[in-house]
Design an enzyme around this catalytic site. Sequence first.
Site, PDB file in Angstrom:
ATOM      1  N   ASN A  43      20.941   0.727 -52.655  1.00 34.02           N
ATOM      2  CA  ASN A  43      20.273  -0.177 -53.587  1.00 34.02           C
ATOM      3  C   ASN A  43      21.033  -0.194 -54.910  1.00 34.02           C
ATOM      4  O   ASN A  43      21.508   0.845 -55.376  1.00 34.02           O
ATOM      5  CB  ASN A  43      18.832   0.296 -53.839  1.00 34.02           C
ATOM      6  CG  ASN A  43      17.977   0.214 -52.590  1.00 34.02           C
ATOM      7  OD1 ASN A  43      18.033  -0.775 -51.862  1.00 34.02           O
ATOM      8  ND2 ASN A  43      17.205   1.253 -52.323  1.00 34.02           N
ATOM      9  N   VAL A  47      17.224   5.376 -59.085  1.00 31.16           N
ATOM     10  CA  VAL A  47      18.074   6.402 -59.703  1.00 31.16           C
ATOM     11  C   VAL A  47      19.449   5.805 -59.969  1.00 31.16           C
ATOM     12  O   VAL A  47      20.096   5.286 -59.048  1.00 31.16           O
ATOM     13  CB  VAL A  47      18.176   7.646 -58.791  1.00 31.16           C
ATOM     14  CG1 VAL A  47      19.058   8.693 -59.453  1.00 31.16           C
ATOM     15  CG2 VAL A  47      16.794   8.218 -58.502  1.00 31.16           C
ATOM     16  N   HIS A  49      23.994   6.191 -54.625  1.00 29.29           N
ATOM     17  CA  HIS A  49      23.562   6.979 -53.472  1.00 29.29           C
ATOM     18  C   HIS A  49      23.428   6.061 -52.287  1.00 29.29           C
ATOM     19  O   HIS A  49      22.988   4.918 -52.420  1.00 29.29           O
ATOM     20  CB  HIS A  49      22.242   7.703 -53.742  1.00 29.29           C
ATOM     21  CG  HIS A  49      21.162   6.837 -54.313  1.00 29.29           C
ATOM     22  ND1 HIS A  49      21.159   6.433 -55.631  1.00 29.29           N
ATOM     23  CD2 HIS A  49      20.058   6.286 -53.751  1.00 29.29           C
ATOM     24  CE1 HIS A  49      20.095   5.683 -55.852  1.00 29.29           C
ATOM     25  NE2 HIS A  49      19.411   5.564 -54.721  1.00 29.29           N
TER      26      HIS A  49
END
Length: 127
Positions: free
Chosen positions: A97, A106, A110
Amino acid sequence: MPYAYDRDNIFARILRGEISCTRILETEHSLAFRDIRPQAPEHVLVIPKGPYVTFDHFTAAASDAEIADFARAIGRVCAMQGLAPGAAGGGYRLIANAGEAGIQEVQHLHVHVLGGRVLGRMLPYAG
Ligand code: 5GP
């Protein structure tokens, strides 16, 4: 500045050892650990150790060594968690994302590695 990196984001703090995590794999440039709120029986996050916000930031600014290490770490996590297609129940989904449209919580790159169940169609979209 689209790639301003917040050094106090939660994954930066995990990398500094200030917050604990359940580690799956650590390589020279990458770390993989379990998501704290799993969305599937297997839900692992793979992050580069460098200060990159999104995938496009990473591929524009990281070294070839970091990019190769990260890609291989993701592949190793899939294999280590028994998600490689072919075996019964195998298969997985990778999600990264980014930004507002991607609803990135965050602000450190990732990749979610999800599997362990049939994950359903990719996205609801009414056109
Ligand atoms: P995003 O929405 O940014 O793609 O996903 C962020 C992910 O980080 C979420 O799935 C969330 O559960 C996970 N997460 C947030 N805080 C922590 C934490 O402190 N530890 C771990 N292991 N995962 C976290």
